[in-house]
Design a protein around this motif. Structure first.
Motif, mmCIF file in Angstrom:
data_model
loop_
_atom_site.group_PDB
_atom_site.id
_atom_site.type_symbol
_atom_site.label_atom_id
_atom_site.label_comp_id
_atom_site.label_asym_id
_atom_site.label_seq_id
_atom_site.Cartn_x
_atom_site.Cartn_y
_atom_site.Cartn_z
ATOM 1 N N THR A 113 43.007 40.284 46.396
ATOM 2 C CA THR A 113 41.733 40.936 46.072
ATOM 3 C C THR A 113 41.947 42.339 45.526
ATOM 4 O OG1 THR A 113 40.670 39.694 47.848
ATOM 5 C CG2 THR A 113 39.489 41.610 46.994
ATOM 6 N N GLN A 114 42.890 43.037 46.099
ATOM 7 C CA GLN A 114 43.143 44.414 45.669
ATOM 8 C C GLN A 114 43.599 44.457 44.206
ATOM 9 O OE1 GLN A 114 45.925 46.468 48.164
ATOM 10 N NE2 GLN A 114 45.646 48.445 47.133
ATOM 11 N N VAL A 115 44.455 43.524 43.837
ATOM 12 C CA VAL A 115 44.951 43.469 42.453
ATOM 13 C C VAL A 115 43.819 43.121 41.491
ATOM 14 C CG1 VAL A 115 46.515 42.284 40.868
ATOM 15 C CG2 VAL A 115 47.276 42.859 43.188
ATOM 16 N N ILE A 116 43.005 42.129 41.901
ATOM 17 C CA ILE A 116 41.896 41.696 41.036
ATOM 18 C C ILE A 116 40.863 42.810 40.888
ATOM 19 C CG2 ILE A 116 39.954 40.094 40.872
ATOM 20 C CD1 ILE A 116 41.725 37.966 42.146
ATOM 21 N N ALA A 120 38.038 46.837 37.676
ATOM 22 C CA ALA A 120 37.563 48.209 37.467
ATOM 23 C C ALA A 120 37.974 48.723 36.086
ATOM 24 C CB ALA A 120 38.118 49.122 38.563
ATOM 25 N N VAL A 121 39.200 48.377 35.702
ATOM 26 C CA VAL A 121 39.666 48.782 34.365
ATOM 27 C C VAL A 121 38.832 48.105 33.284
ATOM 28 C CG1 VAL A 121 41.608 48.722 32.757
ATOM 29 C CG2 VAL A 121 42.006 49.241 35.170
ATOM 30 N N VAL A 122 38.528 46.818 33.489
ATOM 31 C CA VAL A 122 37.721 46.070 32.520
ATOM 32 C C VAL A 122 36.330 46.686 32.395
ATOM 33 C CG1 VAL A 122 36.579 43.861 32.080
ATOM 34 C CG2 VAL A 122 38.975 43.905 32.786
ATOM 35 N N LYS A 123 35.722 47.042 33.520
ATOM 36 C CA LYS A 123 34.389 47.652 33.484
ATOM 37 C C LYS A 123 34.410 48.991 32.750
ATOM 38 C CE LYS A 123 32.381 45.574 37.656
ATOM 39 N NZ LYS A 123 31.831 45.853 39.011
ATOM 40 N N ASP A 124 35.463 49.761 33.000
ATOM 41 C CA ASP A 124 35.576 51.060 32.327
ATOM 42 C C ASP A 124 35.716 50.883 30.816
ATOM 43 O OD1 ASP A 124 36.114 54.035 32.313
ATOM 44 O OD2 ASP A 124 38.010 53.300 31.472
ATOM 45 N N LEU A 125 36.556 49.940 30.422
ATOM 46 C CA LEU A 125 36.738 49.679 28.990
ATOM 47 C C LEU A 125 35.449 49.155 28.355
ATOM 48 C CD1 LEU A 125 40.293 48.051 29.045
ATOM 49 C CD2 LEU A 125 39.687 50.284 28.087
ATOM 50 N N HIS A 126 34.727 48.317 29.095
ATOM 51 C CA HIS A 126 33.459 47.789 28.583
ATOM 52 C C HIS A 126 32.450 48.915 28.371
ATOM 53 C CE1 HIS A 126 29.480 45.834 28.787
ATOM 54 N NE2 HIS A 126 30.094 44.848 28.141
ATOM 55 N N SER A 127 32.417 49.856 29.301
ATOM 56 C CA SER A 127 31.504 50.999 29.166
ATOM 57 C C SER A 127 31.867 51.851 27.952
ATOM 58 C CB SER A 127 31.553 51.861 30.433
ATOM 59 O OG SER A 127 31.126 51.128 31.555
ATOM 60 N N ARG A 128 33.156 52.043 27.758
ATOM 61 C CA ARG A 128 33.605 52.837 26.608
ATOM 62 C C ARG A 128 33.271 52.135 25.290
ATOM 63 N NH1 ARG A 128 39.750 54.188 27.995
ATOM 64 N NH2 ARG A 128 39.633 55.223 25.956
ATOM 65 N N HIS A 147 41.883 38.996 29.612
ATOM 66 C CA HIS A 147 42.822 37.873 29.724
ATOM 67 C C HIS A 147 43.641 37.993 31.011
ATOM 68 C CE1 HIS A 147 45.621 34.748 28.491
ATOM 69 N NE2 HIS A 147 46.626 35.577 28.781
ATOM 70 N N GLN A 148 44.046 39.220 31.322
ATOM 71 C CA GLN A 148 44.821 39.448 32.545
ATOM 72 C C GLN A 148 43.980 39.134 33.789
ATOM 73 O OE1 GLN A 148 46.393 43.423 32.842
ATOM 74 N NE2 GLN A 148 47.162 43.132 34.925
ATOM 75 N N LEU A 149 42.705 39.533 33.754
ATOM 76 C CA LEU A 149 41.829 39.271 34.900
ATOM 77 C C LEU A 149 41.621 37.772 35.104
ATOM 78 C CD1 LEU A 149 40.038 40.510 37.103
ATOM 79 C CD2 LEU A 149 38.161 40.575 35.430
ATOM 80 N N ARG A 150 41.415 37.038 34.017
ATOM 81 C CA ARG A 150 41.258 35.585 34.140
ATOM 82 C C ARG A 150 42.532 34.941 34.702
ATOM 83 N NH1 ARG A 150 38.459 36.369 29.172
ATOM 84 N NH2 ARG A 150 40.377 35.919 27.998
ATOM 85 N N HIS A 151 43.653 35.462 34.263
ATOM 86 C CA HIS A 151 44.930 34.944 34.757
ATOM 87 C C HIS A 151 45.079 35.212 36.258
ATOM 88 C CE1 HIS A 151 49.162 33.813 34.686
ATOM 89 N NE2 HIS A 151 49.446 34.956 35.326
ATOM 90 N N GLN A 152 44.654 36.403 36.679
ATOM 91 C CA GLN A 152 44.747 36.745 38.106
ATOM 92 C C GLN A 152 43.829 35.865 38.953
ATOM 93 O OE1 GLN A 152 43.876 40.932 38.068
ATOM 94 N NE2 GLN A 152 45.995 41.522 37.534
#
Length: 292
Positions: A26-29, A34-42, A14-19
């Motif tokens: 770009t740096q913030v997004i 990266a956090v989303v990808k890590d959570l998805h992998s977990r 949700h935060q990424l879509r908002h960004q």
């Protein structure tokens, strides 16, 4: 832990879509992505682990637990066959013994009271043991059936038109059918009727014991009577004893009759469970073969 990861993942998405919508830097997004990808992998690893554990549980359930339950029900079929024969023979024996009774040889005094006391203790123990056995048996089967329900993925929201899970309709593994039928069958057994008969028999025994104690007290407090009075008293005692025997016979016959019917119902229940489980097993594996 996995639920916490899922919540974090949803929040970060949700935060990424908002960004993206706010066209943030770009740096913030990239950092959020990266956090989303890590959570998805977990989450993927967690799902794989759960799936692997679930398959091992299913394998143990179908290849180890189910055969053991079949063996147990087979043993219970044999047990209740023997119990049915035993209780039926007891019922016939009590009937024949009562009709061929000889009151002249009936025990009196302390020996009679000792027999009644011993019988009272044994019947009380039998009634308690039967109640405990029924409760333990029911709890065991309900626990099994309840555990199996955790193996079913239920929808989060159940609509009114949705029917409850049926192992037969869904062609579930046969252990579901066995435990569902077992759980329903044990609740339909005439256990309460047998318990009532035992309680009534105990009540009659208590009454008889009180009469014996009252009679003993009267004899201890009475003076020596004449021969005529003794003969009259003896005749009265024989009449009262005959009435007591008739009452005791009726109560005991009721207990044995209920025991016979309970054994008959139990035998039929386990035979039906075994037969229906076999039908369900055949249907399930035929369905698996077709799907394969």
């Amino acid at each position: 832990a996995s639920e916490s990861i899922r919540k974090d993942y949803d929040r970060k998405c949700h935060q990424l879509r908002h960004q993206f919508a706010k066209d943030q830097g770009t740096q913030v997004i990239d950092k959020t992505r990266a956090v989303v990808k890590d959570l998805h992998s977990r989450i993927t690893v967690a799902i794989y682990s759960v799936d692997s554990i679930s398959k091992r549980i299913e394998k143990m359930r179908d290849e180890e637990l189910y055969p053991q339950l079949l063996e147990l029900t087979d043993g219970l079929v044999r047990m209740w066959k023997a119990m049915l024969e035993c209780h039926h023979a007891q019922y016939i024996t009590i009937s024949l013994a009562y009709h061929s009774r000889n009151t002249t040889g009936t025990m009196q005094g302390d020996a009679r009271r000792e027999i009644i006391t011993r019988l009272l203790e044994e019947i009380e123990l039998f009634g308690l043991s039967f109640a405990n056995w029924i409760n333990s048996h029911t709890s065991y089967v309900e626990a099994l059936n309840g555990w199996l329900q955790h193996c079913i993925l239920q929808p989060r929201e159940r609509s009114r038109s949705r029917r409850p899970f049926s192992p037969r309709r869904a062609l579930a593994p046969p252990i579901f059918v066995l435990c569902r039928d077992w759980c329903a069958g044990i609740k339909s057994l005439p256990s309460e009727e047998l318990s009532d008969a035992i309680r009534n028999f105990l009540s009659d025994l208590h009454t008889l014991m009180e009469q014996e104690n009252d009679e003993l007290l009267k004899k201890q407090n009475s003076t020596q009577a004449s021969m005529l009075e003794s003969e009259v008293k003896a005749n009265e005692d024989n009449g009262g004893e005959s009435a007591n025997l008739s009452c005791m016979h009726a109560s005991l016959s009721k207990v044995l009759d209920r025991l016979t019917k309970f054994s008959e119902a139990s035998l039929k229940m386990y035979e039906d469970i075994r037969q229906k489980s076999e039908v369900a097993r055949t249907a399930y594996y035929n369905c698996k073969t077709i799907r394969a």
